[in-house]
Design a protein around this motif. Structure first.
Motif, PDB file in Angstrom:
ATOM      1  N   UNK A  12       1.012  -1.317   0.133  1.00  0.00           N
ATOM      2  CA  UNK A  12       0.004   0.245  -0.214  1.00  0.00           C
ATOM      3  C   UNK A  12       1.028   1.498   0.362  1.00  0.00           C
ATOM      4  N   UNK A  13       1.849   1.174   0.759  1.00  0.00           N
ATOM      5  CA  UNK A  13       3.173   2.464   0.515  1.00  0.00           C
ATOM      6  C   UNK A  13       3.979   2.616  -0.421  1.00  0.00           C
ATOM      7  N   UNK A  83      -3.112  18.598 -16.905  1.00  0.00           N
ATOM      8  CA  UNK A  83      -4.529  18.204 -17.664  1.00  0.00           C
ATOM      9  C   UNK A  83      -4.787  17.132 -17.930  1.00  0.00           C
ATOM     10  N   UNK A  84      -3.613  16.466 -18.014  1.00  0.00           N
ATOM     11  CA  UNK A  84      -3.375  15.070 -17.702  1.00  0.00           C
ATOM     12  C   UNK A  84      -3.041  14.170 -16.874  1.00  0.00           C
ATOM     13  N   UNK A  85      -1.994  15.091 -15.861  1.00  0.00           N
ATOM     14  CA  UNK A  85      -1.221  14.410 -14.819  1.00  0.00           C
ATOM     15  C   UNK A  85      -2.230  14.183 -13.544  1.00  0.00           C
ATOM     16  N   UNK A  86      -3.552  14.748 -13.170  1.00  0.00           N
ATOM     17  CA  UNK A  86      -4.429  14.064 -12.780  1.00  0.00           C
ATOM     18  C   UNK A  86      -5.264  12.408 -12.620  1.00  0.00           C
ATOM     19  N   UNK A  87      -5.370  12.936 -14.070  1.00  0.00           N
ATOM     20  CA  UNK A  87      -5.456  11.051 -15.062  1.00  0.00           C
ATOM     21  C   UNK A  87      -4.818  10.388 -14.723  1.00  0.00           C
ATOM     22  N   UNK A  88      -3.295  10.194 -15.002  1.00  0.00           N
ATOM     23  CA  UNK A  88      -2.260   9.210 -14.881  1.00  0.00           C
ATOM     24  C   UNK A  88      -2.948   8.655 -13.137  1.00  0.00           C
ATOM     25  N   UNK A  89      -2.871  10.134 -12.847  1.00  0.00           N
ATOM     26  CA  UNK A  89      -2.862   9.391 -10.855  1.00  0.00           C
ATOM     27  C   UNK A  89      -4.197   8.640 -10.826  1.00  0.00           C
ATOM     28  N   UNK A  90      -5.147   8.448 -11.021  1.00  0.00           N
ATOM     29  CA  UNK A  90      -6.021   7.592 -11.705  1.00  0.00           C
ATOM     30  C   UNK A  90      -6.002   6.722 -12.171  1.00  0.00           C
ATOM     31  N   UNK A  91      -5.163   6.484 -12.842  1.00  0.00           N
ATOM     32  CA  UNK A  91      -4.483   5.146 -14.117  1.00  0.00           C
ATOM     33  C   UNK A  91      -3.394   4.558 -13.451  1.00  0.00           C
ATOM     34  N   UNK A  92      -3.010   5.318 -12.069  1.00  0.00           N
ATOM     35  CA  UNK A  92      -1.600   4.546 -11.423  1.00  0.00           C
ATOM     36  C   UNK A  92      -2.638   3.800 -10.127  1.00  0.00           C
ATOM     37  N   UNK A  93      -3.579   4.205  -9.556  1.00  0.00           N
ATOM     38  CA  UNK A  93      -4.758   3.959  -8.664  1.00  0.00           C
ATOM     39  C   UNK A  93      -4.893   2.772  -9.034  1.00  0.00           C
ATOM     40  N   UNK A  94      -5.174   2.248  -9.857  1.00  0.00           N
ATOM     41  CA  UNK A  94      -6.209   1.624 -10.838  1.00  0.00           C
ATOM     42  C   UNK A  94      -5.601   0.340 -10.402  1.00  0.00           C
ATOM     43  N   UNK A  99      -2.639  -4.029  -8.032  1.00  0.00           N
ATOM     44  CA  UNK A  99      -1.259  -5.260  -7.986  1.00  0.00           C
ATOM     45  C   UNK A  99      -1.990  -5.500  -5.583  1.00  0.00           C
ATOM     46  N   UNK A 100      -2.564  -4.770  -5.179  1.00  0.00           N
ATOM     47  CA  UNK A 100      -2.608  -5.251  -4.368  1.00  0.00           C
ATOM     48  C   UNK A 100      -3.883  -5.998  -3.284  1.00  0.00           C
ATOM     49  N   UNK A 101      -4.997  -6.821  -4.850  1.00  0.00           N
ATOM     50  CA  UNK A 101      -5.522  -7.925  -5.497  1.00  0.00           C
ATOM     51  C   UNK A 101      -7.083  -6.691  -4.697  1.00  0.00           C
ATOM     52  N   UNK A 102      -6.837  -5.812  -5.008  1.00  0.00           N
ATOM     53  CA  UNK A 102      -8.184  -5.335  -4.061  1.00  0.00           C
ATOM     54  C   UNK A 102      -9.266  -4.247  -5.337  1.00  0.00           C
ATOM     55  N   UNK A 103      -9.796  -5.894  -5.759  1.00  0.00           N
ATOM     56  CA  UNK A 103     -11.056  -5.365  -6.644  1.00  0.00           C
ATOM     57  C   UNK A 103     -12.447  -4.217  -7.324  1.00  0.00           C
ATOM     58  N   UNK A 104     -13.008  -3.851  -5.230  1.00  0.00           N
ATOM     59  CA  UNK A 104     -13.360  -3.251  -5.570  1.00  0.00           C
ATOM     60  C   UNK A 104     -13.263  -1.886  -5.536  1.00  0.00           C
ATOM     61  N   UNK A 105     -12.325  -1.693  -5.377  1.00  0.00           N
ATOM     62  CA  UNK A 105     -11.234  -0.122  -6.084  1.00  0.00           C
ATOM     63  C   UNK A 105     -10.773  -0.077  -7.084  1.00  0.00           C
ATOM     64  N   UNK A 106     -10.649  -1.279  -7.663  1.00  0.00           N
ATOM     65  CA  UNK A 106     -10.001  -1.440  -8.932  1.00  0.00           C
ATOM     66  C   UNK A 106     -11.225  -0.524 -10.025  1.00  0.00           C
ATOM     67  N   UNK A 107     -12.419  -2.017  -9.707  1.00  0.00           N
ATOM     68  CA  UNK A 107     -13.630  -0.564 -10.004  1.00  0.00           C
ATOM     69  C   UNK A 107     -14.244   0.986  -9.500  1.00  0.00           C
TER      70      UNK A 107
ATOM     71  N   UNK B  70      -0.827  10.206   4.973  1.00  0.00           N
ATOM     72  CA  UNK B  70      -2.049  11.433   5.916  1.00  0.00           C
ATOM     73  C   UNK B  70      -2.846  11.116   4.609  1.00  0.00           C
ATOM     74  N   UNK B  71      -3.087  10.557   3.162  1.00  0.00           N
ATOM     75  CA  UNK B  71      -4.369  10.790   2.384  1.00  0.00           C
ATOM     76  C   UNK B  71      -5.061   9.318   2.702  1.00  0.00           C
ATOM     77  N   UNK B  72      -6.269   9.723   2.783  1.00  0.00           N
ATOM     78  CA  UNK B  72      -7.209   8.269   2.614  1.00  0.00           C
ATOM     79  C   UNK B  72      -7.737   7.923   0.740  1.00  0.00           C
ATOM     80  N   UNK B  73      -6.644   7.658   0.506  1.00  0.00           N
ATOM     81  CA  UNK B  73      -7.184   7.336  -1.435  1.00  0.00           C
ATOM     82  C   UNK B  73      -8.445   6.787  -0.949  1.00  0.00           C
ATOM     83  N   UNK B  74      -8.768   5.570  -0.893  1.00  0.00           N
ATOM     84  CA  UNK B  74     -10.007   4.886  -0.888  1.00  0.00           C
ATOM     85  C   UNK B  74     -11.109   5.971  -0.422  1.00  0.00           C
TER      86      UNK B  74
END
Lengths: 128, 270
Positions: A12-13, A83-94, A99-107, B70-74
Motif C-alpha cells: 500500500x505504501x 491537465x493529464x497529470x491527475x488522470x495519470x494518477x487515477x491510472x496509477x491508482x487502478x 497489485x493489492x488485489x483490491x478488486x472493489x477499488x479497482x472497480x 495522511x491521504x485516505x486514497x480509498x
C-alpha cells in the motif's frame, strides 16, 4: 505484525509513493514546458506562431510531432500535460489497487477513469 | 505579451497562491477576483486559468501528503466519482451561462467562504471525536501528537452528496471545492481534520481536470495568462506552506474573511 499484514501495508505504501511520484513528475514536466514557452517567447518574440486561439488536442499533437516547438505550442503542451497529470494518477491508482488485489477499488477507480475519459471524448466531440 | 502584464500575472498568482495556502483555501478563490477586477480578464478565461492553477497546486500538495501518508486514497477515489460527475456538469453548465451570471454566483461563493472562515476562526479546537465503528478504516501518523491516529468513515452517502455539490461548484466557478468537502468529511464522516484536508486536496486535482478539458475545448484557455498565473500560484503556494508553520493564522483569517466580503460585494455590483 503478522507477515501477511506487513506485506499488504508495504504494498500500500509503495502504491502511495508511486502515485506521489506520478503527480510530482507531472507538475515538474508541465511547469518546465510552460517556463520554456514563456522564456522562448520573451527571448525570440518573432518565433511566436499565432496558433489559432482555440487549438484542438489534435492540432497540438501534430505540431509537436512535426517538431514545431514554438512558444505557444510549448505553453499549451505544458497546460495539457498538467491537465493529464491527475488522470495519470487515477491510472496509477487502478494499477496499484490491482497489485493489492483490491478488486472493489479497482472497480471504483475505473469508474472515475471512465468518467474522465468520457469528458475528454465529449471535449473532442464539441471541438474536433 | 507586454512585460508589465507578465509581471502582474506572476506576482498576482504568487500572492493568491501564498495567501491561499496560508488560509487553507485554494489559490483560485483569490486568483479569480484578481484576474477579473484588477486585470480585466473575461470571467470564463479567469475560471479556466484558476482550474489550471488548482490542478498544479493540488498535484504538488498531494504528492507531499501521500509521502506523509495522511491521504485516505480509498475514500478519495470513492468520493471522486461524485466530484467528477458534479465537475463535468458544472463545466458544461458554465459555458451556457453569461459572464455576469458567473460573476454573481462567484460573489455568492466568496460571501459563503468568508462566513465559513469567520465561523472557523471563532471555534475553539477541542479533542477530535474519532469513530471506530464506520467503514473504510484509515490511519496516519500525527507529527504534532506523536502518535498513530486510527479512524473509520461514517455516513458515506452524505459525504457523496456533498461531494457532488463541491464538484459542481468547482467545475462551474473554478475553485477546488475544499470549502465544502473538508467540513463534510470532518463533521459528517468523523474523519480527523488533517486526513480530511489531505484527502480533499488529493481529490481536487482530478475534480479540476474533469472540467479543464471542457474549458479548453471552448477556447477559454489563454496560454500566456494560464501558464504565467499557474506558475505564480504554484510558487506562492509552496511559499505559503513554509510560512504557515511560523505564523499565527487567526488574525490573518479575520482580515481575509473581511476582505473576501468586500471583494464579494464588488464582484456582485460589477
Amino acid at each position: 505484525m503478522p507477515e501477511s499484514i506487513s506485506i499488504s501495508y508495504d504494498a500500500r505504501h509503495d502504491a502511495e509513493c508511486w502515485t506521489g511520484r506520478v503527480l510530482r513528475i507531472g507538475v515538474w514536466v508541465s511547469a518546465s514546458l510552460m517556463i520554456a514557452g514563456l522564456l522562448f517567447g520573451a527571448i525570440y518574440p518573432s518565433t511566436i506562431v499565432a496558433l489559432s486561439s482555440n487549438p484542438t488536442l489534435g492540432n497540438l499533437v501534430m505540431r509537436m510531432l512535426s517538431g514545431s516547438f514554438d512558444p505557444v505550442t510549448l505553453m499549451f503542451a505544458g497546460l495539457v500535460f498538467l491537465m493529464f497529470t491527475p488522470i495519470l494518477r487515477v491510472i496509477t491508482a487502478v494499477i496499484g489497487f490491482g497489485v493489492e488485489r483490491d478488486w472493489r477499488f479497482v472497480f471504483v477507480s475505473s469508474i472515475v477513469l471512465f468518467l474522465l475519459s468520457g469528458e475528454i471524448v465529449y471535449s473532442i466531440f464539441i471541438k474536433g | 505579451m507586454p512585460i508589465i502584464s507578465f509581471i502582474s500575472l506572476l506576482l498576482g498568482g504568487f500572492i493568491a497562491g501564498t495567501f491561499g495556502a496560508l488560509l487553507g483555501l485554494g489559490g483560485g478563490v483569490l486568483l479569480i477576483p484578481f484576474l477579473v477586477i484588477i486585470l480585466g480578464v473575461p470571467m470564463h478565461q479567469a475560471i479556466a486559468t484558476s482550474i489550471i492553477a488548482v490542478i498544479a497546486t493540488s498535484s504538488a500538495g498531494a504528492a507531499m501528503n501521500l509521502e506523509r501518508r495522511t491521504v485516505h486514497i480509498r475514500l478519495g477515489m470513492l468520493l471522486e466519482i461524485a466530484t467528477v460527475t458534479g465537475a463535468i456538469l458544472g463545466g458544461i453548465t458554465a459555458n451556457y451561462l453569461s459572464a455576469s451570471v458567473l460573476a454573481k454566483l462567484f460573489s455568492g461563493l466568496l460571501f459563503l467562504i468568508a462566513l465559513v472562515m469567520i465561523w472557523r476562526a471563532r471555534q475553539h479546537r477541542g479533542q477530535e471525536p474519532i469513530y471506530t465503528d464506520g467503514a473504510l478504516p484509515g490511519s496516519f501518523y500525527d507529527d504534532a501528537d506523536r502518535k498513530t491516529v486510527q479512524y473509520t468513515v461514517k455516513k458515506i452517502p452524505a459525504a457523496l452528496l456533498v461531494s457532488i455539490v463541491a464538484g459542481n461548484v468547482s467545475g462551474l466557478l473554478g475553485v477546488g471545492g475544499g470549502i465544502f468537502k473538508v467540513p463534510a468529511m470532518h463533521i459528517l464522516s468523523g474523519i480527523p481534520m488533517k486526513a480530511a484536508t489531505a484527502t480533499s486536496n488529493f481529490m481536487i486535482g482530478v475534480t479540476a481536470a474533469a472540467s479543464a478539458f471542457i474549458y479548453f475545448a471552448h477556447g477559454h484557455l489563454n496560454p500566456f495568462i494560464a501558464s504565467t498565473a499557474a506558475l505564480g500560484v504554484l510558487a506562492g503556494s509552496m511559499t505559503g506552506v513554509r510560512v504557515s508553520r511560523r505564523i499565527h493564522g487567526n488574525m490573518l483569517t479575520w482580515i481575509f474573511a473581511l476582505a473576501l466580503l468586500g471583494i464579494s460585494i464588488q464582484l456582485y455590483l460589477r
